[in-house]
Design an enzyme around this catalytic site. Structure first.
Site, PDB file in Angstrom:
ATOM      1  N   ASP A 117       9.649  40.359 -64.930  1.00 15.00           N
ATOM      2  CA  ASP A 117       8.679  40.821 -65.915  1.00 15.00           C
ATOM      3  C   ASP A 117       9.243  41.980 -66.734  1.00 15.00           C
ATOM      4  OD1 ASP A 117       6.903  39.009 -64.945  1.00 15.00           O
ATOM      5  OD2 ASP A 117       5.749  40.440 -63.775  1.00 15.00           O
ATOM      6  N   TYR A 118       8.652  42.172 -67.885  1.00 16.39           N
ATOM      7  CA  TYR A 118       9.080  43.252 -68.777  1.00 16.39           C
ATOM      8  C   TYR A 118       9.130  44.602 -68.039  1.00 16.39           C
ATOM      9  CZ  TYR A 118       8.880  46.282 -72.902  1.00 16.39           C
ATOM     10  OH  TYR A 118       9.143  47.226 -73.856  1.00 16.39           O
TER      11      TYR A 118
END
Ligand code: URA
Length: 320
Positions: A117-118
């Site tokens: 994920d970011y």
């Protein structure tokens, strides 16, 4: 090089993943010896046939490269980002490999093996070996991925048991997914407000760790992948990367579901070595918006980024 299926040649040359390479062929973007080939079963020999791919020119046999990166938080796991955020490719381009070089000259184009994920940090593998990437990401491969996770609140024994046995994940459409596979879970550190857990899972569902924790009532504040199969994050500094050793590549290639737990390194006794990545506060990790949670007044709502997800293996990261 032997005669191979065209999509395999394209994937191994780092043009695209095997699935995307199939689409290239179907779209008529691939020529062999001057003729467009649209049949997916077509074969060619990279040494003796001239293979041209629209936008990529004529393929040359590219060396296969295998990279481990310590992805920082706030970096998107894509090759490029229409929103202009920093990508793992820019991280790769910002520094030289740490440790021995397995490859001289320009780095061939590589692709992330799955996603983090970011806001997630830690171990990300990148390669131009489409076959290996596909094998690692196949649901049946069961590569154990180890995460060190900071959560809001102290988990009760019942919550840990549920995580170990498997929980149902909530889908974006409100439906409930099938139960997750059994996981290994242990508490690394607790305080009245937070806890650090180590979680080992063998699947790689979208936002899996956050959704598992959400299913037992805990918000993830920080997420660090420390191991992917037998590959470990340490001692890479945040933003650093290295080439995998031949032994590491061989271990990944010979991975099979039966080896999942055998191949995990023995777990050292809990230690207090310092965290190699700096925490960035107690804000919830925002790669996945918690459905149960409303954004606090004045803060931006959490953004769902379908292109940032997860896949990977222990790390003695000290919980702070
Ligand atoms: N699980 C998540 O929720 N996010 C990741 O990036 C990896 C695993």
């Amino acid at each position: 090089m032997a005669i191979e299926r065209l999509q395999k040649i394209l994937a191994q040359a780092g043009v695209a993943s095997r699935r995307a390479a199939e689409q290239f062929i179907l779209d008529g973007r691939v020529k062999v010896n001057g003729s467009v080939v649209r049949e997916l079963g077509s074969k060619a020999n990279l040494d003796t046939d001239r293979i041209e791919v629209q936008g990529h020119g004529t393929l040359k046999g590219q060396p296969l490269v295998y990279i481990a990166m310590h992805k920082p938080a706030n970096v998107v796991t894509t090759v490029d980002d229409p929103e202009g955020r920093m990508t793992v490719m820019s991280v790769l381009g910002m520094s030289r490999a740490i440790g021995p070089r397995q490859h001289e000259g320009d780095l061939p184009r590589v692709y992330p093996v799955g996603r983090l994920d970011y806001d997630a940090e830690g171990l990300l593998l990148l390669t131009n070996d489409g076959d290996l990437a596909n094998a690692m990401l196949h649901p049946k491969t069961h590569v154990p991925k180890t995460y060190v996770v900071k959560i809001k609140g102290k988990p009760e024994a019942r919550a840990l048991e549920r995580l170990k046995r498997g929980v149902h994940l909530r889908e974006e459409d409100g439906s409930v997914s099938r139960v997750t596979s059994p996981a290994e879970v242990r508490i690394l550190k607790e305080s009245p407000a937070n806890a650090w857990l180590e979680l080992v899972i063998i699947e790689g569902r979208h936002h899996q760790v956050k959704r598992m924790l959400e299913a037992v009532g805990h918000r993830v504040l920080r997420l660090i992948r420390t191991d992917f199969g037998s590959i470990t994050l340490e001692p890479l500094p945040t933003g650093g990367w290295r080439f995998l050793t031949n032994a590491e590549i061989a271990a990944l290639k010979s991975w099979n579901p039966g080896s999942a737990h055998k191949a995990k390194r023995p777990r050292p006794a809990r230690s207090d070595k310092p965290l190699s990545a700096k925490p960035h506060g107690d804000k919830p990790v925002r790669g996945k918006p918690s459905r149960a949670e409303k954004p606090s007044r004045g803060s931006k709502p959490a953004r769902t980024d379908r292109r940032t997800g997860s896949v990977a293996g222990p790390k003695r990261l000290r919980a702070r």
